[in-house]
Structure formats: C-alpha cells, structure tokens
Motif scaffolding. Structure first.
Motif, mmCIF file in Angstrom:
data_model
loop_
_atom_site.group_PDB
_atom_site.id
_atom_site.type_symbol
_atom_site.label_atom_id
_atom_site.label_comp_id
_atom_site.label_asym_id
_atom_site.label_seq_id
_atom_site.Cartn_x
_atom_site.Cartn_y
_atom_site.Cartn_z
ATOM 1 N N CYS B 312 0.942 -1.303 0.013
ATOM 2 C CA CYS B 312 -0.018 -0.046 -0.106
ATOM 3 C C CYS B 312 0.882 1.203 -0.017
ATOM 4 C CB CYS B 312 -0.961 0.035 1.223
ATOM 5 S SG CYS B 312 -2.037 1.356 1.318
ATOM 6 N N ILE B 313 0.569 2.264 -0.822
ATOM 7 C CA ILE B 313 1.157 3.445 -0.965
ATOM 8 C C ILE B 313 0.379 4.457 -0.367
ATOM 9 C CG2 ILE B 313 2.555 3.007 -2.972
ATOM 10 C CD1 ILE B 313 0.695 4.644 -4.668
ATOM 11 N N ARG B 314 -0.690 4.260 0.501
ATOM 12 C CA ARG B 314 -1.496 5.184 1.178
ATOM 13 C C ARG B 314 -2.120 6.324 0.279
ATOM 14 N NH1 ARG B 314 -0.723 1.273 4.370
ATOM 15 N NH2 ARG B 314 0.516 1.561 6.221
ATOM 16 N N CYS B 315 -2.748 5.941 -0.898
ATOM 17 C CA CYS B 315 -3.302 6.836 -1.829
ATOM 18 C C CYS B 315 -4.865 7.230 -1.287
ATOM 19 C CB CYS B 315 -3.109 6.651 -2.957
ATOM 20 S SG CYS B 315 -4.310 5.170 -3.603
ATOM 21 N N GLY B 316 -5.424 6.396 -0.487
ATOM 22 C CA GLY B 316 -6.826 6.352 -0.028
ATOM 23 C C GLY B 316 -7.988 6.279 -1.104
ATOM 24 N N CYS B 318 -8.953 3.473 -2.348
ATOM 25 C CA CYS B 318 -9.842 2.488 -2.319
ATOM 26 C C CYS B 318 -10.924 2.851 -1.199
ATOM 27 C CB CYS B 318 -9.289 1.248 -1.483
ATOM 28 S SG CYS B 318 -8.168 1.751 0.179
ATOM 29 N N ILE B 341 -8.477 -0.785 3.020
ATOM 30 C CA ILE B 341 -7.066 -0.849 3.408
ATOM 31 C C ILE B 341 -7.163 -0.955 4.825
ATOM 32 C CG2 ILE B 341 -6.205 1.446 3.425
ATOM 33 C CD1 ILE B 341 -4.299 -1.695 2.642
ATOM 34 N N CYS B 372 -7.259 -0.014 -6.952
ATOM 35 C CA CYS B 372 -5.894 0.182 -6.201
ATOM 36 C C CYS B 372 -4.755 0.308 -7.062
ATOM 37 C CB CYS B 372 -5.596 -0.948 -5.235
ATOM 38 S SG CYS B 372 -4.005 -1.115 -4.572
ATOM 39 N N PRO B 373 -4.180 1.288 -7.059
ATOM 40 C CA PRO B 373 -3.043 1.563 -8.099
ATOM 41 C C PRO B 373 -1.886 0.908 -7.979
ATOM 42 C CG PRO B 373 -2.661 3.138 -6.389
ATOM 43 C CD PRO B 373 -3.989 2.292 -6.144
ATOM 44 N N VAL B 374 -1.560 -0.051 -6.824
ATOM 45 C CA VAL B 374 -0.481 -1.034 -6.805
ATOM 46 C C VAL B 374 -1.219 -2.435 -6.705
ATOM 47 C CG1 VAL B 374 1.185 0.331 -5.920
ATOM 48 C CG2 VAL B 374 -0.298 -0.825 -4.423
ATOM 49 N N ILE B 376 -3.474 -4.285 -4.999
ATOM 50 C CA ILE B 376 -3.442 -5.186 -3.784
ATOM 51 C C ILE B 376 -4.843 -5.951 -3.880
ATOM 52 C CG2 ILE B 376 -3.539 -4.958 -1.151
ATOM 53 C CD1 ILE B 376 -2.091 -2.443 -1.277
HETATM 54 S S1 SF4 Z 1 -6.008 1.925 -3.056
HETATM 55 FE FE1 SF4 Z 1 -4.391 0.675 -2.528
HETATM 56 S S2 SF4 Z 1 -2.633 1.917 -2.335
HETATM 57 FE FE2 SF4 Z 1 -4.223 3.312 -2.167
HETATM 58 S S3 SF4 Z 1 -4.613 3.196 -0.114
HETATM 59 FE FE3 SF4 Z 1 -6.075 1.803 -0.766
HETATM 60 S S4 SF4 Z 1 -4.795 -0.317 -0.521
HETATM 61 FE FE4 SF4 Z 1 -3.282 1.515 -0.412
#
Ligand code: SF4
Lengths: 256, 474
Positions: B312-316, B318, B341, B372-374, B376
């Motif tokens: 997670c890169i904590r982009c919010g 999700c 997340i 989710c940009p990565v 997950i």
């Molecule tokens: S969308 Fe993905 S990267 Fe962004 S906060 Fe949620 S889990 Fe983390």
C-alpha cells in the motif's frame, strides 16, 4: 486471469450442448429466470442439460470464512458436469465463484485439477449469448423504458461489462437509460445485508433513488442476489418499478 | 467478541443517522471519483503505470530486509540518525527521548499516518509537550478534538460551514467567514507563528529510497516543508514497508499516488530529504532522525499472502471508491486507517480479537481492487481474514477469536444439506412449500425486511420445473 483480476475467456466454438448451472437463489426464488435462461439457449439451437444433482457454488460459506464447508459443497458439484461442454450460469456472482475462486478453494486438494477444468468452462449467461452464440434478438414487446444494474461480481470478476447492455440495445422498443452510479454496489453482499442491515439499507437506498431518477419502469439485472435486494427495496418502499432478471426480460420481449 | 473489540456496527449506525455527514461524504467522494477517472481515462496508460507501480512495490517487498539495511547504512552515511521501534510504545519513547534531550516544548507536525497509528499527539501531551498539526486538514481535526476520517483528506467529513464555525469558536482572532481563501489564510497565519518557534518538526515519509538514503515527502501546502526545514530538529517516522529500492522507483509511485489520491498529476511540493544542514548551508534542521516502526508489520511480512497488504502507498483511493466507506465515513472504523485498506491492515496490526469485525465491513464488491494503483488483492485478503477469525491458528493474531459454535453449526448443516443432492432437493422442496410462512420476526429476516419486502419462495424450484419440462439431466 487478466491484469485487473477478471477472468479472460478464450474464444470457443458454438457448442452442440451446454450445461446449465441454476444457482441456489434462482432455484428457490427465481426459477422462471432459470427457465428463461435455458429457453434462450435452446432457441439458439443449443441442447441444454440441467444436472439434477447440482445445488450451490459454495459462495455463501466461502465469503463467511467457512472454507471447508464451501469446499465440501463445491466438490459435490464436480460430478455433475462431466465432459467438455460449457457451463452457463445466469448469475455473475456464482460464475465468479466457480471460475475465479474454485481454483483457490481447491488448491492442494486431490481434485484440484478437476476443479480447475470445471472452472475453466464456466460462462456467465449474457457473456455466453454475446460472445459464443452471437445472438440477434428481435423485439416484439411494446415500448418501455428500463435501466440496467451491473452486478459487482459480473463486472469485476467475470469481466462482463458491455454484453448485457448490448443485448438490451438490440431490442428496438426498449429505451435503456443508464444509471448514474451503474457500477456501485447495491449493498447485498451475501451475508452483509443481514450482518450490517443499516449500511446495506443506506446502500440500496442510494441505488433505488438512482433507479427512480431514470424514470424507468423496470430495472434489469443479471444477478439474483442484487435483484432480491433491489426489488425487495423497491417493493418495500412501494415504488412502481419492477426488478427483473435479464434472461426473463429477454425471453418476454422476444417470445416463443 | 472480546471486551476490547471495537464496534464498527454501532459506530456506523451513528454515522448513518447523521444526514449532514452522509451528504458531506457522498458529495466529496463523488467528486473525487469523477476527478480521478479523468486522470486515468486512458486504460492502456492506466494498465501500464499500474503494472509498473505494483512491480516497484513488489520488488521492494521481495528484498525488504536487505533494503532496510541498505537504507539504514545510506541514511547514516548522510547524517540521518536511524532508530528501530518494534512497537508503538518503543517508537513513542524514542521520539520522546529525542525531544527531552533538546528540551522541546513545542512540536509542529506535517501529515503522518504512522504518528496517528502511534497516537503520538496524546502521548506527547501527557509528557507536557504541545504538538501542533500543520496540515490544514489535520489542523482542523485537531481543533475539533476529533480523529481524521480519511488518510489523505483528514477533515473531509466537514463542510465549509462547519469549519467556519469551528474557526470562529476556537481561534481568538477569527472573524466568521465561509470564504475558503480567508479561512485558509487564517490557519496559515496561526501556523506560521508556531513554525518559527517550534523546537522539533515531525513528518511522515511517503517513500524512503534505499540506494541513496533519501526520504521522500509529498504534500500540497508547504507545511510539510516548513515542518522539516524550519525547526532545528526533524524527526521522520515511517512504517518499515515504506522503503523502495532506487531513486528511479520514486516517479512512477508518486504519479500513481497523487493521481489516485486527489486526481492531481503532481503535488505542489515533492520533498527529497537526504541530509541535515551542512556547513555553509542557510537552512534545514541540524539533526534528522528516522524512526522505523514495525508494529506487527514483520509478522504480516512473514505470510506470503498477507504480505501484499504492505504494498500500500496510502493513496486513499480504495476509500473514495468503497460503497461502505462512502456511506459511513472514516470515523466508523475507529482506526487510523479506515476503509478497505484499514479493514485488512488493522486486524493484522492490532489482532483479530480486537478488529475481527472490520473484514466484514465489506460487501466484497471489489471496487477497491479495481482502483488500487498497486493492485493489492484487498478482497482476497479480506476473505482470508474472515476465515482466520473463525478458525484457531497462528497466522494472524487473534485467529479463532470470533469462532461461534452456533454459526459453525449452521454452516456445517448447510454444507451437509448442499453437498447431498437428495437432502438438498428435499430441503428446497420443503422451503418452496412452507418457506413463505416464515414470520418476518425471525432473526435475519427481521433485519432484511426493515427496508425490504420479504423474499418470496417460488412454488416450485428450478429443479422441479426442469424435470417437469423434460430438460435432460446428465
Ligand atoms: S487504493 Fe491501494 S494503495 Fe491506495 S490506500 Fe487503498 S490499498 Fe493503499
């Protein structure tokens, strides 16, 4: 699987026969949708087999954290779909469970290969009608305005996006008005609706408001879980909009 | 449910009653969703950057121990002092000891989720140190004596009117105004004075680059830069998963982060911090400390499936796309990380006995996974945690703590019936005959019928109809 986690389907030839997996909700609550689905397939000249031994894909237990119980039920299905014919399912959610989650559920089990083989033959109904049978419908019903609710699992697990709407657009007298939040979950989520009734109510409330805004007379969906939730809320709120399964809607409009 | 367990259902129920709050969230999230969609309108580009972003994070996690060592070595070489904390208590103690050594009385903070996780403000206050949030959103929530409700937009649950009232009430020199520019200006004036006098600045870290020992910080307001350059001491806190391997890994992640979070192609400030003030330099802190927090993460790391949580890169994003979060808001989760997340991270960090409800705060619609940009697999992990919650085991703390004999019996009975064609057909035929007579007062049906009509069993099952119509069996 594709980059976004949905199942990608290889192209297949039009088969002579298919299996129909009815799903437990259709079995108990919407059998006419199941019959309509089989009828649509038969009209295309395909022989439909309905294995009487089938029951459920196992999703309710799987999503509740009871994987062993889900496995037991899923395993019981394997015997009823021998051979190579496609398995057509009138529900994106159950189709998603079988094609996407069975491989995981059976991982390391002696019948894993068999489960994978069965999973790889699963098709969501509208996807099958469009991609494999390439159906062409002729509308025979009166003019009506409808809207479409996209099931989360159909779109995000099975990758069904345009197929149902493409089918509905074939109907000359049907005006399809899209929802503003077409892709948003209706709040059913299996046991979620009873585990978190208030949140679920808020979610289906937003969905109902969206449906009402379109001025549609009916909301069509391809998933009986969503349908039960949405039409239940429409009925509970005394809204003059009917919820109907796409198979049944298509069958009604095109007779036979 | 244990005594310490946090009640999501109750908190969300309160949120649902609050029409103002629901309106605020719905509007804000709708706006964020449509703005983000514009940023990633090109599907091919989205797939490309997303694959790249996920691979950067995966590569980093695949050699995490090695990269952390490298990070420590390079930071140290650059003059950044590195501290390891395995629990939040240890992390708090480290921060405190640095403060006490320099005799700090006032701390200014840039936005830091890890410090929320540490409950650092409350901890410092207990030790007589004033800590002031400088991110505008965080500052508002702090004035309101509340918690952030979103990891990117901490005060998103409030509208301008509410903030205007709050400022008037809490800031001495405030005139009542609903003009956003004037409100921002007011906050800025208050904060500027504090920056000048603060003894220590605290920040989070968006990414730490192992090969160069660089701390990367992304922000919009410049307050992060103020917090990390004006006070003589800078303390950065980060979760141990925040490391990336190389400098070239930074741009793709930032691009995904800002576009996913606030739909900005880039933020106003990207800070790359690589050392304290050197001889002859005119600004920058004299000391930089990096506190690397574990708090359960190495346990998550040890499990190959759960490890994906740490991407997670904590982009919010999700949160913004979660149909549950957008209805109830972040406070209902009562956690530093809310939404999807948070629903997988909190149970792993704090244990299922306390957070076992969170994996159920989800309809499994997969909107978060799609966004989710990565990449997950949030919903898969959610399912895994649901299973861990009811089965004793040792993969996640508190496994088995939500086991209920009654529920287990129900599923056992269900699987026995559904795995046997005879039992199944008998049971369903019986339901088709008698099911509709069930009173709506029954548990489950009662919850269902609060807003919905009772589902009607068809007279005959599909099995029966198919037999009658002569549809061939296998
Ligand atoms: S969308 Fe993905 S990267 Fe962004 S906060 Fe949620 S889990 Fe983390």
């Amino acid at each position: 699987m594709t980059h976004d986690g949905t199942i990608s389907r290889p192209e297949i030839e039009r088969p002579e026969s298919v299996y129909f997996f009815g799903t437990c909700l259709v079995d108990l609550f919407y059998p006419e949708a199941g019959m309509a689905g089989m009828e649509l397939l038969k009209r295309q000249g395909v022989r439909v087999v309905f294995p009487q031994g089938q029951s459920c894909c196992g999703q309710p237990a799987y999503n509740s954290g009871y994987r062993e119980e889900a496995l037991k039920v899923a395993r019981a299905q394997l015997d009823y779909f021998p051979g190579d014919w496609p398995i057509v399912v009138p529900s994106g959610s159950c189709a998603g469970m079988m094609s996407k989650h069975w491989p995981d559920l059976f991982k390391g089990e002696p019948d894993e290969a068999r489960a994978r083989q069965v999973a790889s033959r699963v098709w969501e109904l509208t996807q099958f009608l469009v991609q494999v049978l390439k159906v062409k419908f002729e509308d025979q019903g009166p003019p009506v305005k409808i809207t479409w609710h996209a099931s989360c699992h159909a779109q995000r697990e099975m990758g069904v996006t345009d197929e149902p709407k493409a089918l509905l657009r074939q109907l000359a007298n049907v005006e399809l008005v899209e929802l503003q939040r077409e892709k948003e979950c209706c709040g059913f989520g299996g046991t979620f609706a009873v585990r978190h009734p208030e949140i679920s109510a808020a979610m289906v409330g937003d969905k109902v408001a969206d449906i009402e805004n379109t001025g549609a007379k009916a909301v069509v969906s391809g998933d009986c879980g969503c349908l039960m939730n949405i039409s239940g809320a429409l009925e509970g709120g005394k809204k003059p909009v009917r919820g109907v399964h796409i198979a049944q809607f298509l069958k009604e409009r095109t007779h036979g | 449910m244990g005594e310490t367990s946090i009640n999501f259902a109750k908190a969300s129920s309160a949120a649902l009653q609050d029409q103002q709050l629901r309106g605020n969230f719905r509007r804000a999230m709708d706006g964020l969703m449509s703005k983000r969609a514009v940023q990633f309108a090109d599907t091919a580009e989205w797939n490309g950057v997303r694959t790249l972003g996920a691979s950067v994070r995966l590569r980093a996690l695949s050699k995490l121990p090695e990269l952390l060592e490298k990070l420590e070595a390079n930071c140290t070489k650059n003059g950044i002092q590195v501290h390891w904390a395995s629990t939040i208590d240890e992390a708090n103690a480290i921060v405190l000891s640095i403060m006490q050594r320099v005799n700090a009385k006032l701390v200014v903070k840039g936005k830091s989720m890890v410090s929320e996780e540490m409950h650092l403000n409350a901890f410092l206050e207990k030790h007589g140190i004033e800590s002031l949030e400088s991110d505008l959103g965080e500052y508002i929530v702090q004035l309101d004596e509340a918690m952030p409700s979103h990891i990117i937009m901490p005060a998103i649950h409030m509208n301008t009117k509410q903030i205007a009232h709050l400022f008037k009430q809490k800031i001495k020199e405030a005139e009542y105004t609903e003009d956003v520019a004037q409100l921002t200006d007011l906050a800025r004036r208050v904060l500027r004075k504090k920056f000048a006098t603060a003894d220590v600045g605290i920040s989070g870290v968006n990414m730490a680059v192992a090969e160069t020992g660089t701390l990367c910080l992304v922000e919009n307001e410049g307050n992060g830069r103020m917090s990390t350059t004006v006070p003589p001491v800078h303390i950065a806190v980060m979760g141990l998963e925040k490391v990336v391997e190389k400098l070239e890994d930074v741009p793709p992640v930032i691009s995904l982060l800002t576009r996913s979070a606030t739909a900005q192609p880039i933020t106003t400030y990207v800070n790359m911090i690589s050392s304290p003030r050197k001889e002859g330099e005119k600004d920058g802190p004299n000391e930089i400390h990096l506190v690397i927090l574990d708090n359960g993460r190495s346990g998550i790391y040890a499990d190959e499936e759960l490890r994906n949580t740490l991407r997670c890169i904590r982009c919010g994003a999700c949160m913004n796309h979660c149909p549950v979060y957008t209805k109830v808001g972040g406070h209902a989760y009562q956690a530093p990380y809310p939404g999807p997340i948070g629903s997988i991270l909190m149970p792993q960090v704090e244990g299922l006995e306390k957070r076992g409800e969170l994996p159920h705060a989800c309809t499994m619609c997969n909107a978060c996974v799609e966004i989710c940009p990565v990449k997950i697999p949030i919903v898969e992990i959610m399912g895994r945690l649901r299973s861990e919650a009811v089965h004793p085991g040792d993969a996640v703390r508190g496994a088995g703590s939500h086991a209920s004999k009654a529920e287990a019996m129900v599923w056992k009975g269900w699987s026995m019936t559904y795995a046997s064609p005879l039992a199944y057909q008998f049971a369903t035929a019986l339901l088709a005959k008698l099911g509709n007579a069930a009173p709506t007062s029954l548990p489950l049906l009662k919850e269902w019928t609060n807003v919905r009509a009772k589902p009607r069993f068809a007279n005959r099952t599909l099995h029966a109809l198919a037999r009658e119509k002569g549809i061939p069996d296998v």
